[in-house]
Every structure is written in C-alpha cells, then in structure tokens.
Design a protein around this motif. Structure first.
Motif, PDB file in Angstrom:
ATOM      1  N   VAL A  80      22.724  49.215  35.461  1.00  0.00           N
ATOM      2  CA  VAL A  80      23.042  48.078  36.443  1.00  0.00           C
ATOM      3  C   VAL A  80      24.891  47.655  35.264  1.00  0.00           C
ATOM      4  O   VAL A  80      25.678  46.900  35.673  1.00  0.00           O
ATOM      5  N   GLN A  81      25.049  48.423  34.274  1.00  0.00           N
ATOM      6  CA  GLN A  81      26.763  48.852  33.638  1.00  0.00           C
ATOM      7  C   GLN A  81      27.920  49.195  34.843  1.00  0.00           C
ATOM      8  O   GLN A  81      28.459  48.541  34.499  1.00  0.00           O
ATOM      9  N   VAL A  82      27.071  50.147  35.236  1.00  0.00           N
ATOM     10  CA  VAL A  82      27.918  51.211  36.301  1.00  0.00           C
ATOM     11  C   VAL A  82      28.396  50.172  37.610  1.00  0.00           C
ATOM     12  O   VAL A  82      29.520  49.811  37.487  1.00  0.00           O
ATOM     13  N   PHE A  83      27.595  49.211  37.831  1.00  0.00           N
ATOM     14  CA  PHE A  83      27.378  48.646  39.231  1.00  0.00           C
ATOM     15  C   PHE A  83      28.796  47.048  38.953  1.00  0.00           C
ATOM     16  O   PHE A  83      29.206  46.892  38.729  1.00  0.00           O
ATOM     17  N   SER A  84      28.258  46.089  37.251  1.00  0.00           N
ATOM     18  CA  SER A  84      29.294  45.598  36.634  1.00  0.00           C
ATOM     19  C   SER A  84      30.064  45.836  36.665  1.00  0.00           C
ATOM     20  O   SER A  84      31.450  45.507  37.029  1.00  0.00           O
ATOM     21  N   ARG A  85      30.298  47.457  35.917  1.00  0.00           N
ATOM     22  CA  ARG A  85      32.029  47.073  35.726  1.00  0.00           C
ATOM     23  C   ARG A  85      32.716  47.454  37.145  1.00  0.00           C
ATOM     24  O   ARG A  85      33.568  47.335  37.500  1.00  0.00           O
ATOM     25  N   ILE A  86      32.125  48.253  38.527  1.00  0.00           N
ATOM     26  CA  ILE A  86      32.429  48.521  39.235  1.00  0.00           C
ATOM     27  C   ILE A  86      33.084  47.708  40.048  1.00  0.00           C
ATOM     28  O   ILE A  86      34.366  46.988  40.843  1.00  0.00           O
ATOM     29  N   LEU A  87      31.848  45.678  39.626  1.00  0.00           N
ATOM     30  CA  LEU A  87      32.837  44.640  40.379  1.00  0.00           C
ATOM     31  C   LEU A  87      33.492  43.584  39.133  1.00  0.00           C
ATOM     32  O   LEU A  87      33.981  42.901  39.808  1.00  0.00           O
ATOM     33  N   GLN A  88      33.575  44.113  38.322  1.00  0.00           N
ATOM     34  CA  GLN A  88      34.636  44.066  37.285  1.00  0.00           C
ATOM     35  C   GLN A  88      35.693  44.017  37.571  1.00  0.00           C
ATOM     36  O   GLN A  88      36.422  43.487  37.252  1.00  0.00           O
ATOM     37  N   CYS A  89      36.095  45.301  37.682  1.00  0.00           N
ATOM     38  CA  CYS A  89      37.521  45.509  38.265  1.00  0.00           C
ATOM     39  C   CYS A  89      37.761  45.579  39.414  1.00  0.00           C
ATOM     40  O   CYS A  89      38.840  44.922  39.964  1.00  0.00           O
ATOM     41  N   GLY A  90      36.356  45.296  40.878  1.00  0.00           N
ATOM     42  CA  GLY A  90      36.797  45.342  42.564  1.00  0.00           C
ATOM     43  C   GLY A  90      37.653  43.585  42.696  1.00  0.00           C
ATOM     44  O   GLY A  90      38.072  43.234  43.092  1.00  0.00           O
ATOM     45  N   ILE A  91      36.793  43.084  41.958  1.00  0.00           N
ATOM     46  CA  ILE A  91      37.373  41.173  42.259  1.00  0.00           C
ATOM     47  C   ILE A  91      38.444  41.093  41.732  1.00  0.00           C
ATOM     48  O   ILE A  91      38.995  40.256  42.592  1.00  0.00           O
ATOM     49  N   PRO A  92      38.261  41.238  40.595  1.00  0.00           N
ATOM     50  CA  PRO A  92      39.677  40.273  40.238  1.00  0.00           C
ATOM     51  C   PRO A  92      40.913  41.418  40.572  1.00  0.00           C
ATOM     52  O   PRO A  92      42.431  40.533  41.619  1.00  0.00           O
ATOM     53  N   SER A  93      40.848  42.560  41.014  1.00  0.00           N
ATOM     54  CA  SER A  93      42.187  43.425  41.576  1.00  0.00           C
ATOM     55  C   SER A  93      42.510  42.681  42.993  1.00  0.00           C
ATOM     56  O   SER A  93      43.644  42.857  43.871  1.00  0.00           O
ATOM     57  N   ALA A  94      41.394  42.840  43.431  1.00  0.00           N
ATOM     58  CA  ALA A  94      41.394  41.886  45.194  1.00  0.00           C
ATOM     59  C   ALA A  94      41.877  40.793  45.273  1.00  0.00           C
ATOM     60  O   ALA A  94      43.097  39.736  45.995  1.00  0.00           O
ATOM     61  N   GLU A  95      40.900  40.199  44.435  1.00  0.00           N
ATOM     62  CA  GLU A  95      41.429  38.747  44.587  1.00  0.00           C
ATOM     63  C   GLU A  95      43.361  38.689  44.031  1.00  0.00           C
ATOM     64  O   GLU A  95      44.495  37.557  44.673  1.00  0.00           O
ATOM     65  N   LYS A  96      43.922  38.808  43.276  1.00  0.00           N
ATOM     66  CA  LYS A  96      45.442  39.085  42.709  1.00  0.00           C
ATOM     67  C   LYS A  96      46.268  40.090  44.228  1.00  0.00           C
ATOM     68  O   LYS A  96      46.876  39.513  44.589  1.00  0.00           O
ATOM     69  N   LEU A  97      45.030  41.039  44.851  1.00  0.00           N
ATOM     70  CA  LEU A  97      45.882  41.556  45.681  1.00  0.00           C
ATOM     71  C   LEU A  97      46.367  40.166  46.948  1.00  0.00           C
ATOM     72  O   LEU A  97      47.319  39.891  47.381  1.00  0.00           O
ATOM     73  N   LEU A 151      43.938  39.542  60.079  1.00  0.00           N
ATOM     74  CA  LEU A 151      42.559  39.438  59.100  1.00  0.00           C
ATOM     75  C   LEU A 151      42.035  40.398  58.118  1.00  0.00           C
ATOM     76  O   LEU A 151      42.819  41.403  58.482  1.00  0.00           O
ATOM     77  N   VAL A 152      41.348  39.947  57.616  1.00  0.00           N
ATOM     78  CA  VAL A 152      41.031  41.155  56.034  1.00  0.00           C
ATOM     79  C   VAL A 152      39.589  41.185  56.637  1.00  0.00           C
ATOM     80  O   VAL A 152      38.565  40.919  56.842  1.00  0.00           O
ATOM     81  N   ILE A 153      39.272  42.729  56.157  1.00  0.00           N
ATOM     82  CA  ILE A 153      37.661  42.994  55.965  1.00  0.00           C
ATOM     83  C   ILE A 153      37.695  43.114  54.531  1.00  0.00           C
ATOM     84  O   ILE A 153      38.134  44.400  54.290  1.00  0.00           O
ATOM     85  N   LEU A 154      36.428  42.824  54.178  1.00  0.00           N
ATOM     86  CA  LEU A 154      36.463  43.229  52.975  1.00  0.00           C
ATOM     87  C   LEU A 154      35.135  43.490  52.553  1.00  0.00           C
ATOM     88  O   LEU A 154      34.126  43.164  53.392  1.00  0.00           O
ATOM     89  N   ASP A 155      35.184  44.479  52.116  1.00  0.00           N
ATOM     90  CA  ASP A 155      33.835  44.406  51.828  1.00  0.00           C
ATOM     91  C   ASP A 155      32.685  43.145  51.197  1.00  0.00           C
ATOM     92  O   ASP A 155      33.397  42.649  49.986  1.00  0.00           O
ATOM     93  N   ASN A 156      31.117  42.819  51.273  1.00  0.00           N
ATOM     94  CA  ASN A 156      30.660  42.067  50.912  1.00  0.00           C
ATOM     95  C   ASN A 156      30.302  42.568  49.133  1.00  0.00           C
ATOM     96  O   ASN A 156      29.683  40.762  48.582  1.00  0.00           O
ATOM     97  N   MET A 157      31.031  43.687  48.811  1.00  0.00           N
ATOM     98  CA  MET A 157      30.199  43.485  46.736  1.00  0.00           C
ATOM     99  C   MET A 157      31.294  42.612  46.790  1.00  0.00           C
ATOM    100  O   MET A 157      30.794  42.138  45.262  1.00  0.00           O
ATOM    101  N   ILE A 158      32.237  42.499  47.071  1.00  0.00           N
ATOM    102  CA  ILE A 158      33.669  41.823  46.503  1.00  0.00           C
ATOM    103  C   ILE A 158      34.007  40.209  46.857  1.00  0.00           C
ATOM    104  O   ILE A 158      35.009  39.866  47.242  1.00  0.00           O
ATOM    105  N   ALA A 159      32.819  40.392  47.809  1.00  0.00           N
ATOM    106  CA  ALA A 159      32.683  38.392  48.314  1.00  0.00           C
ATOM    107  C   ALA A 159      33.305  37.420  47.560  1.00  0.00           C
ATOM    108  O   ALA A 159      34.269  36.188  48.415  1.00  0.00           O
ATOM    109  N   ALA A 160      33.201  37.774  46.740  1.00  0.00           N
ATOM    110  CA  ALA A 160      33.665  36.460  45.266  1.00  0.00           C
ATOM    111  C   ALA A 160      35.215  36.187  45.650  1.00  0.00           C
ATOM    112  O   ALA A 160      35.995  35.218  45.624  1.00  0.00           O
TER     113      ALA A 160
END
Length: 451
Positions: free
Chosen positions: A79-96, A119-128
């Motif tokens: 869970v820690q690894v998955f959480s870190r993937i989201l913690q890195c992926g979501i903010p960096s995508a939002e910034k972009l 159009l943007v196609i994004l992985d649903n794991m970073i849907a936030a």
C-alpha cells in the motif's frame, strides 16, 4: 474528433503496467492525430532500454519530473508504494494540466506542452487531477489499463460506502457488497467523480472478453451519455530488429512448444524461498526455460547459477536456461518454441496470454491478479497455483509447480496438444477476429479517433 488532425495529450502513472498499454494506444492514435505522450521521468530510461518508445514524428515524448523513485528491497505491491505513486502522479499531473493551452484559450504560465490541446487521455488512477482540466474547459477521457471490473467497482462506490476494518490484501471479483480499504475508497470515489464529467472511458479490453461487465457499465445510471471504448488488447510491438536478436536466436534454437516462459511483470516478484523452489521445478522438467527476473532479485539464486548466467547465450549445455532482467513478452509469447507461461496474471499478461494462445500456470501475487487468474482458468487456458502471493505464509512447493507445468504442457507427449493448448488456439483465433479491421476492438477504436 472528426475533421482535421487534433492534438491529444496522454499521461499515465509511474508504473510500466499502466504506461506501456497507454503508449501503445498513443502509437495507434498517432496515425490520425498529433500526440504528446507524457511519461514519468522515473520510467523514461527503462522505456528507451526496452525499445518501446517510437520514432514516429507525430508523437512527442515529454519527461515529467514527478519525483517518484523506487525504494530498495521494499514490497513493490505494498500500500505504501501504491500511495507514493499516487502522491507523485496526481500533483504533477495537476500542475501540468493547470498550464497547458486549451484548443481555444490563453496560455496560463509556463508549460511543458507548447501547442494547444484538444483532448487529454489520462490514466484513471490519477483521475483526481481531472478537476484541473474540467475547470479550464479541456475535455478528457479516462484510460483503464486493468480489467473492466475496476470500472464497474468504481461506479458502485459512494460517500456512504462502508470501509472494511480488516486490511484488504487484493481486489476481489465484482460483488454487490465490495469491501474496501480507506485508500481504495478514496481512489474509487475520485474515479467515480471524474467519470461524471468525462468525454469517454477507454478500456484495455475487448467487449467479447468481459461482455457482462461492459454491459453493466454502459447501462449504469451514471454512465448516461458517456461512451465506453473497448479497444484492447493493446500489446507492445516487439521485433527482432529492435535489439532482441540474441533472444530470438536463442528461441529459434529450441523445438516447438518446448520452452517454459516465466515472468511476473515489472513489479511483482515471488518471495526469495519461492524463487528457489521455482528454480528447482524448472530444472526438474528438463525443458529449456526463459525467466524474466529483476536484477535486484537474482541474488536469491545460487552462486553456481549466477556464474552460468554469464555464459547462457553460448551454444552449450548452459543455453537451456536464459535469465534476463527484462524480456520482450509479446515476442516470446508469439514464438512457436514457447509452450507455457508462468505468470502473475496482471491484466496485461493475462490478455497477452489469451491473444497469443499460450496457456498459463497462474501464480497471482496481489491486486487484481487472482480474479484475472480465475478467469483464465475458467476460460480453459491454464491452472492456478493455490495460496501464492505477498500475503501468503506458505512457500510454493517445487513439486506443485512441476505438476502444474506438466499438466498444462505435458512435455512427455511431444507433438500432442493438451486441452489447455487447444483452448489457447481457440482464444488466439477469437482475439485475431476481435482486433481485425471488422472486429469490435477496431470499430471502437475508430469511433474514438473519429467521434
């Protein structure tokens, strides 16, 4: 997206199993539109080394500094690894997303992407991160790299969905009462909310593979007006001339349906004691085998084996065993020498097994892999090793592995196909039809690029 060429921006998370199928979709879409593919800085070198990036001038590859990195010797599916993937992926995508230029609009600050985006196609794991797109009027599609079961599960989750007090070790097949950890509930809510505003859901599956689940998704009240595109399986194109000549030569030197192929994806790895038992089973079969085993896990093998690895491409007795830190999976599965696939049954591996007709010995580790494995067994394509994975206290016995391999491939009766291999031929032909010009997957893809 009918008419003139559009500019499509595509972005995944820092995980190969999600990035590679989206990259294959980008390559297909580049025949119709200009594509910018944003990849985690963490994955860029690995994609180059695996010859998966393209020289297509209509695809621009951008490296995103999302801050993700691997910690040595950690449980890669924790869970820690998955959480870190989201913690890195979501903010960096939002910034972009906050800086890209809408097709009609003014640039908002500095952006990695210089041209307006249709159009943007994004992985649903970073849907936030999709909120940043909606707020700026940029349409987006959600890409699901896993089984369509995940999409249906997210549609079931609401704010009042109960959270399980027990740790959830893996995703379960679709049920009406789905137990969820707090992490998965939060993630599924984000995907559900983004689904309400999306221009479409793209799934790496074929309608015929998951007909009942796809029908349930399309008929869900929250999916009214939302198209669902089943455009899979998306499999990487691997050719001998792209740097894999030595592997092809090794396979060419083996008899048809004689090679055991072992791969657990880019993340999952059995426990050290399981690795040693697997080695014993492979040796006992007296068959050639090709094993994709990450370098950081190879030290669990004996010193004698490691010494042999330095000579494994030589034309002597050592060539019966080939151990690589990564392997071009589609190329290997499509080769006539390959007889059976020991797999963790991640979604990409599961559908690649179906598409190439290679039967499996299923060794699920975590996440959605057990339900995927169960579906492969139900499809007649293999057998399931029981009580495997990160959360099992049992060591998988070499004799059980050996027995499963012989049941699926029956090496003693060379030239006679087993029921699993016959089922593989049926599935390979079905997937060929599905992905042909008149097949459902290609029709959905055409609706996506022209709709």
């Amino acid at each position: 997206m009918s008419g003139a060429k559009k500019h499509i921006l595509m972005i995944s998370i820092p995980a190969y199993g999600h990035t590679i199928p989206l990259l294959e979709l980008a390559k297909k879409m580049a025949h119709y539109h200009k594509v910018t593919f944003v990849v985690s800085e963490f994955l860029l070198e690995g994609l180059h080394r695996r010859h998966l990036l393209t020289d297509n001038p209509t695809i621009t590859i951008l490296s995103l500094p999302d801050g993700y990195h691997e910690e040595p010797h950690e449980n890669a599916l924790s869970v820690q690894v998955f959480s870190r993937i989201l913690q890195c992926g979501i903010p960096s995508a939002e910034k972009l997303f906050s800086t890209i230029i809408p097709f009609s609009g003014n640039k908002n600050g500095h952006s990695l992407v210089s041209e307006p985006v249709n159009l943007v196609i994004l992985d649903n794991m970073i849907a936030a991160s999709a909120k940043a797109l909606h707020n700026r009027g940029i349409p987006y599609c959600l890409f699901n790299s896993m089984s369509s079961t995940l999409v249906l599960q997210t549609l079931q989750v609401h704010a009042d969905t109960q959270v399980s007090e027990e740790p959830i070790k893996e995703m379960l097949p679709f049920t009406d009462a789905l137990p969820l950890s707090a992490l998965y509930k939060a993630l599924f809510l984000q995907i559900h909310e983004a689904t309400l505003l999306t221009a479409g859901i793209i799934i790496n599956t074929a309608y015929e593979l998951e007909r009942g689940i796809i029908d349930a998704i399309r008929s869900h009240p929250d999916m009214k007006g939302v198209p669902v595109y089943c455009i899979g399986p998306l499999m990487p194109v691997s050719k001998a001339e792209t740097g894999h000549e030595s592997i092809v030569k090794w396979l060419d030197g083996k008899k048809d349906k004689s090679v055991i192929y072992v791969a657990f994806g880019s993340i999952a790895t059995p426990k050290p004691e399981d690795i040693r038992e697997l080695w014993k089973a492979l040796v006992k079969t007296e068959q050639p085998f090709l094993w994709a085993l990450a370098k950081k896990e190879q030290h669990h093998l004996s010193e004698e084996i490691l010494q042999k690895m330095s000579r494994q491409f030589e034309d002597d007795e050592n060539s019966r065993c080939l151990i690589l830190d990564w392997s071009p999976q589609k190329l290997i599965l499509q080769h006539p020498a390959t007889a059976v696939f020991i797999s963790h049954c991640g979604w990409n591996s599961a559908i690649e097994g179906l598409a190439t007709g290679v039967p499996v010995v299923a060794w699920p580790m975590s996440a959605d892999q057990r339900p995927n494995a169960i579906e492969l067994v139900r499809s007649g394509l293999g057998v399931l090793l029981e009580d495997t994975g990160y959360f099992s206290e049992k060591t998988v016995d070499a004799q059980d592995i050996y027995t499963a391999l012989n049941e699926v491939a029956d090496f003693a009766r060379r030239g006679v196909l087993t029921k699993y291999q016959l089922a593989g031929l049926v599935w390979r032909n079905r997937l060929d039809d599905i992905t042909s010009a008149n097949g459902s997957a290609e029709k959905d893809f055409q609706h996506l690029v022209t709709g």
